[in-house]
Design an enzyme around this catalytic site. Structure first.
Site, PDB file in Angstrom:
ATOM      1  N   MET A   1       0.923  -1.163  -0.062  1.00 42.19           N
ATOM      2  CA  MET A   1       0.145   0.066   0.174  1.00 42.19           C
ATOM      3  C   MET A   1       0.957   1.369   0.050  1.00 42.19           C
ATOM      4  SD  MET A   1      -3.565  -0.560   1.945  1.00 42.19           S
ATOM      5  CE  MET A   1      -2.923  -0.266   3.631  1.00 42.19           C
TER       6      MET A   1
ATOM      7  N   HIS B   1       9.371  -3.642   3.218  1.00 39.36           N
ATOM      8  CA  HIS B   1       8.826  -3.843   1.891  1.00 39.36           C
ATOM      9  C   HIS B   1      10.021  -4.072   1.000  1.00 39.36           C
ATOM     10  CE1 HIS B   1       5.743  -0.815   3.467  1.00 39.36           C
ATOM     11  NE2 HIS B   1       4.940  -1.924   2.905  1.00 39.36           N
TER      12      HIS B   1
ATOM     13  N   GLN C   1     -10.356  -2.262   2.869  1.00 39.77           N
ATOM     14  CA  GLN C   1      -9.985  -2.957   4.021  1.00 39.77           C
ATOM     15  C   GLN C   1     -10.007  -1.870   5.424  1.00 39.77           C
ATOM     16  OE1 GLN C   1      -6.076  -4.040   2.107  1.00 39.77           O
ATOM     17  NE2 GLN C   1      -5.076  -3.078   4.002  1.00 39.77           N
TER      18      GLN C   1
ATOM     19  N   LYS D   1       5.231  -9.829   9.615  1.00 37.11           N
ATOM     20  CA  LYS D   1       4.774  -9.129  10.682  1.00 37.11           C
ATOM     21  C   LYS D   1       3.242  -9.036  10.715  1.00 37.11           C
ATOM     22  CE  LYS D   1       4.041  -4.392  10.169  1.00 37.11           C
ATOM     23  NZ  LYS D   1       2.902  -4.447  10.766  1.00 37.11           N
TER      24      LYS D   1
ATOM     25  N   SER E   1       6.894  -0.306  10.198  1.00 35.46           N
ATOM     26  CA  SER E   1       5.323  -0.208   9.652  1.00 35.46           C
ATOM     27  C   SER E   1       5.345   0.993   9.033  1.00 35.46           C
ATOM     28  CB  SER E   1       4.372  -0.545  10.965  1.00 35.46           C
ATOM     29  OG  SER E   1       3.148  -0.213  10.545  1.00 35.46           O
TER      30      SER E   1
ATOM     31  N   ARG F   1       2.878   2.643   9.544  1.00 37.11           N
ATOM     32  CA  ARG F   1       2.031   3.561  10.775  1.00 37.11           C
ATOM     33  C   ARG F   1       3.095   4.097  11.608  1.00 37.11           C
ATOM     34  NH1 ARG F   1      -2.458  -0.004   8.890  1.00 37.11           N
ATOM     35  NH2 ARG F   1      -4.181   1.157   8.457  1.00 37.11           N
TER      36      ARG F   1
END
Length: 280
Positions: A30, A37, A61, A149, A185, A187
């Site tokens: 994303m 990644h 999602q 993860k 992450s 986030r």
């Protein structure tokens, strides 16, 4: 690197690869790419002759009130990182290309797609399963690679591929961590300076739980203590802290000795919902 925006052009490229007998790997993302990644991309390059990375922030999602509109978007930086890794194709479909206006089909995976993250994010796994199914059918790669993860997501994808007879090998990549243990992450960008200091306690709590369970302590007490520990170091709430069968995700209050087990946790630190897991 070629940037492709629609299924027709993507399939034309893949047909060329197939005619040349070149193997193809897909790494779905994303965006807001980080070393986690990129490690999957390197794995894909090792496995196959051609690598396709998809970049699509999937609205299906995200439940109402979640961070769809604020999700990090760094498209130019992402494209530069992938170019430096010699990725063959960046697939960036629009929402209209991915979901026709009257689309009415949703993929739901029972069992491994229930509980844990699904309990607090009810739309998440049906959204993931639907978009991943579409990506796999649009691309039909030889291999698709996902990070450990997001362990429950990985099992959901493996199950849907098996159940729907999609001819793709699903492989996993190890969780990539900062030096202090925090799992990478997108986030993590939501963390304030003080929250970033507290964030590694999630991984620490998992490793301590792993040690205590291995030493024979009662699992229910270990899980309770782990949640209380996280709350004491600044986490605001705990979605779950679980000891589960690593293949079915069925929770257990007894140590599994003949089957692999997994410790999984999700907790809130400010605006960031952090998830992590380790083998138990």
């Amino acid at each position: 690197m070629r940037t492709v925006r629609n299924v027709k052009d993507l399939r034309r490229l893949i047909q060329h690869y197939n005619e040349s007998r070149e193997t193809v790997a897909l790494v779905p993302t994303m965006g807001a790419l980080h070393e986690g990644h990129l490690s999957l991309v390197r794995q894909a390059k090792y496995r196959c002759q051609r690598v396709i990375v998809s970049l699509f922030v999937n609205p299906k999602q995200f439940s109402e009130g979640e961070d769809l509109e604020s999700y990090p978007q760094t498209y130019e930086r992402d494209a530069q990182l992938l170019t430096e890794l010699d990725v063959d194709v960046l697939y960036m479909p629009t929402r209209e290309e991915m979901y026709q206006r009257d689309a009415s089909t949703t993929i739901t995976v029972a069992g491994v797609g229930e509980g844990l993250c699904q309990s607090t994010r009810p739309d998440f796994f049906s959204g993931v399963a639907t978009v991943v199914t579409k990506l796999l059918l649009q691309c039909l790669p030889d291999v698709a690679i996902f990070g450990e993860k997001d362990y429950q997501q990985l099992l959901v994808i493996r199950r849907l591929v098996r159940d729907l007879d999609i001819p793709v090998a699903i492989e996993s990549g190890n969780t990539v961590r900062e030096n202090d243990g925090l799992a990478l992450s997108s986030r993590n960008a939501y963390l304030s300076e003080n929250e970033r200091i507290s964030a590694p306690h999630l991984y620490y709590s998992l490793t301590q739980a792993q040690h205590r369970i291995g030493a024979g302590e009662a699992i229910s007490k270990v899980l309770w203590d782990s949640e209380q520990y996280l709350l004491s170091v600044g986490f605001e709430s705990i979605d779950y802290f679980a000891y589960s069968d690593a293949e079915t995700l069925v929770p257990s209050d007894r140590r599994l000795t003949n089957r692999p087990a997994r410790l999984l946790a999700a907790a809130w630190l400010g605006k960031a919902r952090l998830i992590d897991n380790i083998a138990a």
